[in-house]
Write a protein that holds these residues in place. Structure first.
Motif, mmCIF file in Angstrom:
data_model
loop_
_atom_site.group_PDB
_atom_site.id
_atom_site.type_symbol
_atom_site.label_atom_id
_atom_site.label_comp_id
_atom_site.label_asym_id
_atom_site.label_seq_id
_atom_site.Cartn_x
_atom_site.Cartn_y
_atom_site.Cartn_z
ATOM 1 N N PRO A 1 24.319 15.860 30.623
ATOM 2 C CA PRO A 1 25.148 16.469 29.328
ATOM 3 C C PRO A 1 26.133 15.645 29.656
ATOM 4 N N VAL A 2 26.770 15.358 27.859
ATOM 5 C CA VAL A 2 28.118 14.427 28.070
ATOM 6 C C VAL A 2 27.837 14.399 25.983
ATOM 7 N N LYS A 3 28.987 14.949 25.434
ATOM 8 C CA LYS A 3 29.217 14.713 24.478
ATOM 9 C C LYS A 3 28.960 13.844 23.589
ATOM 10 N N LEU A 4 28.339 13.273 22.516
ATOM 11 C CA LEU A 4 27.550 12.514 21.798
ATOM 12 C C LEU A 4 28.175 13.078 20.452
ATOM 13 N N ILE A 5 28.185 11.661 19.572
ATOM 14 C CA ILE A 5 28.532 11.424 18.716
ATOM 15 C C ILE A 5 28.081 10.423 18.371
ATOM 16 N N ARG A 6 26.902 10.232 16.806
ATOM 17 C CA ARG A 6 26.167 8.602 16.396
ATOM 18 C C ARG A 6 27.028 8.388 15.517
ATOM 19 N N CYS B 1 15.222 -3.090 5.920
ATOM 20 C CA CYS B 1 16.647 -3.010 6.967
ATOM 21 C C CYS B 1 16.688 -1.247 7.881
ATOM 22 N N ALA B 2 16.291 -0.351 6.521
ATOM 23 C CA ALA B 2 15.724 1.030 7.708
ATOM 24 C C ALA B 2 14.563 1.179 8.628
ATOM 25 N N ASP B 3 13.460 0.327 8.477
ATOM 26 C CA ASP B 3 12.565 -0.151 8.725
ATOM 27 C C ASP B 3 12.848 -0.621 10.832
ATOM 28 N N LYS B 4 14.030 -1.922 10.418
ATOM 29 C CA LYS B 4 14.454 -2.447 10.966
ATOM 30 C C LYS B 4 14.948 -1.494 12.232
ATOM 31 N N SER B 5 15.904 -0.862 11.562
ATOM 32 C CA SER B 5 16.292 -0.375 13.029
ATOM 33 C C SER B 5 16.128 1.264 13.465
ATOM 34 N N ARG B 6 14.621 1.624 12.850
ATOM 35 C CA ARG B 6 13.884 2.632 13.016
ATOM 36 C C ARG B 6 13.138 2.336 14.111
ATOM 37 N N ASN B 7 13.095 1.176 14.144
ATOM 38 C CA ASN B 7 11.835 0.704 15.189
ATOM 39 C C ASN B 7 12.735 -0.182 16.380
ATOM 40 N N MET B 8 14.265 -0.546 16.337
ATOM 41 C CA MET B 8 14.873 -0.860 17.532
ATOM 42 C C MET B 8 14.948 -0.373 18.792
ATOM 43 N N MET C 1 19.935 8.779 9.424
ATOM 44 C CA MET C 1 20.951 7.725 9.938
ATOM 45 C C MET C 1 19.721 5.883 10.170
ATOM 46 N N ASP C 2 19.017 5.995 9.458
ATOM 47 C CA ASP C 2 18.170 4.475 9.148
ATOM 48 C C ASP C 2 18.343 5.047 7.394
ATOM 49 N N ALA C 3 18.548 5.004 7.109
ATOM 50 C CA ALA C 3 18.756 5.282 5.235
ATOM 51 C C ALA C 3 20.100 4.975 5.796
ATOM 52 N N VAL C 4 20.943 5.494 6.127
ATOM 53 C CA VAL C 4 22.444 5.370 6.365
ATOM 54 C C VAL C 4 22.502 3.475 6.673
ATOM 55 N N VAL C 5 22.039 3.433 7.791
ATOM 56 C CA VAL C 5 22.129 1.218 8.334
ATOM 57 C C VAL C 5 21.852 0.940 6.483
ATOM 58 N N ALA C 6 20.392 1.486 6.094
ATOM 59 C CA ALA C 6 19.769 0.297 4.857
ATOM 60 C C ALA C 6 21.482 0.808 3.637
ATOM 61 N N VAL C 7 21.559 1.938 3.438
ATOM 62 C CA VAL C 7 22.759 2.097 2.156
ATOM 63 C C VAL C 7 24.126 1.793 2.237
ATOM 64 N N SER C 8 24.584 1.506 3.627
ATOM 65 C CA SER C 8 26.357 1.249 3.641
ATOM 66 C C SER C 8 26.499 0.468 4.886
ATOM 67 N N ILE D 1 29.030 3.389 17.614
ATOM 68 C CA ILE D 1 28.949 2.884 16.381
ATOM 69 C C ILE D 1 27.525 2.312 16.171
ATOM 70 N N VAL D 2 26.705 1.917 17.532
ATOM 71 C CA VAL D 2 25.378 1.108 17.151
ATOM 72 C C VAL D 2 24.392 1.802 17.131
ATOM 73 N N ALA D 3 23.842 0.448 15.873
ATOM 74 C CA ALA D 3 22.353 1.117 15.471
ATOM 75 C C ALA D 3 21.278 0.438 15.778
ATOM 76 N N GLY D 4 20.631 1.426 15.121
ATOM 77 C CA GLY D 4 19.108 1.540 16.431
ATOM 78 C C GLY D 4 18.561 2.199 17.336
ATOM 79 N N ARG D 5 20.199 3.858 17.892
ATOM 80 C CA ARG D 5 20.100 4.034 19.364
ATOM 81 C C ARG D 5 20.061 5.539 19.178
ATOM 82 N N SER D 6 19.339 6.346 19.085
ATOM 83 C CA SER D 6 19.076 8.347 18.550
ATOM 84 C C SER D 6 20.452 8.516 19.948
ATOM 85 N N LEU D 7 20.622 9.382 19.128
ATOM 86 C CA LEU D 7 20.944 10.667 20.397
ATOM 87 C C LEU D 7 20.133 11.251 21.624
#
Length: 263
Positions: free
Chosen positions: A109-114, A256-263, A162-169, A93-99
């Motif tokens: 290899p790990v089964k990941l869900i962001r 907010c989305a830009d911050k998430s995108r560039n973390m 996901m960056d839009a999700v961080v901003a909108v919710s 449930i970590v913002a700004g950390r991509s798969l």
């Protein structure tokens, strides 16, 4: 099924409470770790689950949920990665950390869900976006979605959103709280007692949100239904437009989305 939480703060507590309340898990199915004994004791007492200070112990669970702040994510992954096997699922449930970042940090290899839930999970009204990695099966994704629906709504989205999700919710409850506070302050300025002002403002936001969700009508149409010709509401709407209300919200979300995108 055993579920482990690495991190036992407000969000993890809300998730645990929701899963237990809905009967999705039993107390003995959950283990949580925290950085301090004080937090571990509080969570154990509140939910009756097993707690520990050892993240590696939690990493033995079938589903491991990383409920930690972004700055701690790399260190925690390096700590537990040798314990994670090919049949386990790691949910973040970590913002700004991509798969891709998560996969690279695990180094195997790990089964990941962001995911990205939000704080209304505390009252069972969260909305969570989930984005699965390529190793996760549809059945495994649905099982995790089922758990997240224990404290609100859950939707699968593409990672590009996901960056839009961080901003909108993810972050938006803060904007809504500011709006409620501002409305209450104005009501107090008009003579209403503060406690009553918060009740009126918060209930109005709650009711308006339910109208959007339950009627299926466009928000603009619902707004027009309130705006009588030459009335009080349209006068207020005109002032909001004059002060750049909508553009301020949009710029806020972009930041907010830009911050998430560039973390």
């Amino acid at each position: 099924m055993k579920v482990g939480f690495i991190g036992a703060g407000n969000m993890a507590s809300a998730m645990i409470g929701g899963m237990l309340q809905k009967g999705l898990l039993q107390k003995e199915d959950i283990i949580a770790s925290s950085a301090t004994q004080k937090t571990a004791d509080r969570v154990a007492q509140e939910f009756g689950i097993r707690t520990t200070l050892d993240n590696k112990e939690v990493a033995k669970a079938e589903i491991v949920i990383l409920a930690i702040k972004p700055i701690y994510c790399e260190g925690v992954i390096r700590e537990i990665r040798d314990q994670i096997g090919e049949n386990q699922i790691v949910v973040t449930i970590v913002a700004g950390r991509s798969l891709q970042w998560l996969s690279d940090t695990f180094g195997k290899p790990v089964k990941l869900i962001r995911t990205m839930p939000n704080t209304p999970a505390l009252v069972g009204e969260a909305v969570t976006a989930l984005c699965p990695g390529e190793l996760v099966s549809e059945e495994e994704l649905e099982e995790v979605c089922r758990l997240f629906r224990g404290f609100g709504k859950a939707e699968v989205v593409g990672e590009h959103l996901m960056d839009a999700v961080v901003a909108v919710s993810g972050s938006s409850p803060a904007y809504v709280f500011m709006f409620i506070e501002a409305m209450a302050d104005a009501a107090v300025a008009e003579g209403m007692p503060r406690a009553q002002a918060y009740q009126f403002a918060a209930q109005s936001v709650l009711g308006s949100a339910k109208m959007v969700l339950e009627t299926g009508k466009h928000p603009g149409e619902l707004k027009d239904m309130v705006c009588s010709p030459a009335g009080t509401t349209i006068a207020g709407v005109c002032k909001l437009e004059e002060k750049g209300f909508r553009s301020s919200v949009m710029e806020c979300m972009k930041a907010c989305a830009d911050k998430s995108r560039n973390m």
